[in-house]
Design a protein around this motif. Structure first.
Motif, short mmCIF file in Angstrom:
data_model
loop_
_atom_site.label_atom_id
_atom_site.label_comp_id
_atom_site.label_asym_id
_atom_site.label_seq_id
_atom_site.Cartn_x
_atom_site.Cartn_y
_atom_site.Cartn_z
N ILE A 1 0.83 -1.20 0.00
CA ILE A 1 0.00 0.00 0.00
C ILE A 1 0.87 1.25 0.00
CG2 ILE A 1 -1.55 1.39 1.45
CD1 ILE A 1 -3.07 -0.76 0.02
N ASN A 2 1.94 1.26 0.80
CA ASN A 2 2.75 2.45 0.95
C ASN A 2 4.07 2.40 0.18
OD1 ASN A 2 0.84 3.72 2.49
ND2 ASN A 2 1.83 3.35 4.45
N PHE A 3 4.12 1.60 -0.88
CA PHE A 3 5.23 1.72 -1.82
C PHE A 3 4.91 2.87 -2.75
CE2 PHE A 3 6.75 0.79 -6.16
CZ PHE A 3 8.10 1.01 -5.93
N ILE A 4 5.78 3.92 -2.72
CA ILE A 4 5.50 5.11 -3.53
C ILE A 4 6.73 5.42 -4.39
CG2 ILE A 4 3.66 5.97 -2.07
CD1 ILE A 4 5.63 7.79 -0.68
N GLN A 5 6.99 6.66 -4.69
CA GLN A 5 8.01 6.99 -5.69
C GLN A 5 9.40 6.48 -5.30
OE1 GLN A 5 7.75 10.82 -7.54
NE2 GLN A 5 9.96 11.06 -7.73
N ILE A 6 9.80 6.64 -4.05
CA ILE A 6 11.15 6.26 -3.63
C ILE A 6 11.12 5.15 -2.59
CG2 ILE A 6 13.29 7.06 -2.55
CD1 ILE A 6 12.71 9.82 -3.77
N ASN A 7 10.39 5.34 -1.50
CA ASN A 7 10.40 4.41 -0.38
C ASN A 7 9.28 3.38 -0.45
OD1 ASN A 7 12.67 5.33 1.05
ND2 ASN A 7 11.50 6.94 2.08
N ASP A 8 9.51 2.25 0.25
CA ASP A 8 8.45 1.25 0.39
C ASP A 8 7.93 1.14 1.81
OD1 ASP A 8 10.50 -0.09 1.71
OD2 ASP A 8 10.90 -1.46 0.05
N PHE A 9 8.57 1.80 2.78
CA PHE A 9 8.14 1.81 4.17
C PHE A 9 7.95 0.38 4.68
CE2 PHE A 9 7.22 5.95 2.46
CZ PHE A 9 7.61 6.81 3.48
N ALA A 10 8.90 -0.48 4.33
CA ALA A 10 8.81 -1.91 4.65
C ALA A 10 9.98 -2.38 5.49
CB ALA A 10 8.72 -2.73 3.36
N ASN A 11 10.55 -1.49 6.31
CA ASN A 11 11.64 -1.87 7.20
C ASN A 11 11.12 -2.70 8.37
OD1 ASN A 11 14.02 -0.21 6.08
ND2 ASN A 11 12.39 1.32 6.28
N VAL A 12 12.03 -3.29 9.12
CA VAL A 12 11.65 -4.14 10.23
C VAL A 12 10.77 -3.38 11.22
CG1 VAL A 12 12.50 -5.56 12.14
CG2 VAL A 12 13.78 -5.47 9.99
N ASN A 13 9.58 -3.92 11.46
CA ASN A 13 8.63 -3.41 12.45
C ASN A 13 8.03 -2.04 12.09
OD1 ASN A 13 7.41 -4.19 15.04
ND2 ASN A 13 8.32 -2.30 15.83
N GLU A 14 8.26 -1.55 10.89
CA GLU A 14 7.82 -0.18 10.56
C GLU A 14 6.30 -0.07 10.47
OE1 GLU A 14 9.05 3.51 7.63
OE2 GLU A 14 9.72 1.48 7.13
N ARG A 15 5.81 1.05 10.97
CA ARG A 15 4.40 1.42 10.87
C ARG A 15 4.31 2.71 10.08
NH1 ARG A 15 1.81 3.26 16.41
NH2 ARG A 15 3.46 4.79 16.08
N SER A 16 3.40 2.78 9.10
CA SER A 16 3.33 3.98 8.26
C SER A 16 1.89 4.32 7.90
CB SER A 16 4.17 3.80 6.99
OG SER A 16 3.76 2.65 6.26
N TRP A 17 1.66 5.63 7.72
CA TRP A 17 0.36 6.18 7.34
C TRP A 17 0.51 6.98 6.05
CZ3 TRP A 17 -4.17 5.23 9.93
CH2 TRP A 17 -4.06 4.67 11.21
N GLN A 18 -0.53 6.95 5.23
CA GLN A 18 -0.52 7.70 3.96
C GLN A 18 -1.77 8.57 3.85
OE1 GLN A 18 -0.81 6.98 -0.91
NE2 GLN A 18 -0.20 5.27 0.41
N ALA A 19 -1.57 9.78 3.35
CA ALA A 19 -2.68 10.66 2.97
C ALA A 19 -2.46 11.05 1.51
CB ALA A 19 -2.73 11.90 3.85
N ARG A 20 -3.49 10.91 0.68
CA ARG A 20 -3.34 11.13 -0.77
C ARG A 20 -4.53 11.92 -1.31
NH1 ARG A 20 -1.64 6.91 -5.55
NH2 ARG A 20 -2.66 8.01 -7.28
#
Length: 414
Positions: A310-329
């Motif tokens: 879901i949060n793979f975008i232009q540069i980052n994938d936000f898929a590091n160990v234990n990472e939590r991420s939010w997106q607004a589009r």
């Protein structure tokens, strides 16, 4: 009789099709199509932290190139079993670069660290169709849950192998594939596939699964894939669109993946969950997304491909160990305001709780803006202009500002 290799089968299928009687091969030619895409791309990545890029020490990576992409697709011969062949040929030319600005992944890099002046790629795909089932052997480009061919540089990524796709049951599509080699976007040479983030080289990557659409508003999917002797992965997804009125809808999507080791490479443990809700009102769309990694490892996927996140975008994938991420589009289609062909998108993703090897936790964020205008008629029809901008800030990685200017012109040849 000696078995045909994957590389030889497309040529054998093409020869067989051409040797058929003219009435049987008429559709092979009549349904064929070909295009030539001219792609001009300027890429500029400015590393903002002291000391420049953590990998190269460069303060900037900036290059400019011109690509030509020919795509040809035949129809199928008539009869119970239809045969056909597709071809793709690409060449990329360096227009501007220097030793201290190389490394944009637009071009192959030589042993001296400089970008090469030009490179080319060629792929042939043999195909056969029986009822609603299609088999392809040779060069393949994927856009599905398990394998996504990137197309954000000068030339697209390609794979080599065999796949079969069937839609014999209404609403159900099943796929299976075995991939032996990859041709990265910035390379002209086939290579074995490796695991992104986790390392490890596999002799092949295989996947199979299916997607079912119970209605025009809903979809569900379940897929399995593995990079031989490196990792295996189960991926499930579901989506539903609530149509509130003629110009208003709410689209929901959820994805879950469970990854573990395959063979004796090393133990791998990752569970990834992501969800997105998007409200569309006429020309406007507002979306909110959430993604969470669990386990001892980052999300594994085939290197140089795009992850299904879901949060793979232009540069980052936000898929590091234990990472939590939010997106607004936010998306805007300006056709509703009298400018057809002009679209705008902006999004912001923030991630935290990253488990670093030092024992500390990290955080990062990325902001993207994408503006595209495609001419709708006249002599410039099929010409598009695109500006992609990204800003990244991280407590454990590179801080950077990036701009991509892309001019694409597609010429129908048949």
């Amino acid at each position: 009789m000696r078995l045909l290799t994957i590389q030889a089968m497309p040529l054998a299928l093409l020869t067989s099709a051409c040797l058929l009687p003219s009435n049987a091969s008429a559709e092979f030619f009549e349904d064929s199509k070909a295009t030539l895409e001219l792609r001009n791309l300027y890429f500029n990545r400015d590393f903002r932290q002291p000391g420049g890029s953590a990998a190269s020490g460069q303060s900037k990576a900036a290059e400019w190139g011109q690509g030509f992409i020919f795509r040809g697709e035949s129809g199928y011969t008539s009869g119970v079993l239809g045969l056909g062949v597709d071809a793709i040929g690409m060449v990329g030319f360096k227009l501007d670069s220097s030793h201290d600005r190389a490394g944009t992944a637009l071009f192959p890099t030589g042993s001296d660290g400089d970008s090469q002046d030009e490179y080319s790629k060629l792929g042939i795909t043999g195909k056969a169709k029986l009822s609603k089932t299609t088999a392809k052997v040779g060069t393949l480009i994927f856009r599905n849950q398990m394998l996504l061919s990137p197309d954000g540089r000068l030339l697209p990524q390609m794979f080599r192998g065999a796949m079969i796709e069937s839609s014999e049951i209404d609403g159900l599509t099943v796929q299976a594939a075995k991939i032996t080699d990859a041709l990265p976007a910035q390379s002209g040479h086939w290579a074995k596939m490796v695991g992104n983030r986790i390392g490890g080289e596999g002799d092949y990557y295989a996947f199979y699964g299916g997607d079912y659409a119970p209605s025009s508003q809903s979809t569900i999917g379940l897929h399995y894939g593995k990079l031989d002797e490196v990792y295996q992965q189960y991926v499930a997804n579901a989506g539903y669109t609530f149509n509130l009125s003629e110009d208003t809808s709410i689209k929901t999507e959820a994805r879950f993946a469970k990854s573990s080791e395959d063979g004796s490479f090393r133990a791998i443990d990752n569970k990834a969950f992501g969800a997105m809700v998007t409200l569309r009102k006429s020309a406007h769309s507002f979306g909110v997304g959430y993604q969470k990694m669990r386990g001892d490892d980052p999300y594994p996927y085939v290197a140089n491909s795009d992850p299904y996140l879901i949060n793979f975008i232009q540069i980052n994938d936000f898929a590091n160990v234990n990472e939590r991420s939010w997106q607004a589009r936010y998306d805007l289609n300006l056709a509703a305001y009298g400018v057809p062909g002009l679209v705008f998108m902006t999004r912001y993703v923030t991630g935290d709780d990253v488990a670093l090897s030092s024992g500390a936790t990290g955080k990062e964020w990325e902001r993207d803006t994408d503006i595209t205008y495609a001419f709708q008629s006249g002599p410039l029809k099929n010409l598009s202009l695109r500006w992609r901008n990204a800003t990244v800030r991280s407590s454990f990685g590179n801080d950077l500002d990036e701009n991509r200017l892309i001019v694409q012109y597609t010429i129908p040849l048949r």
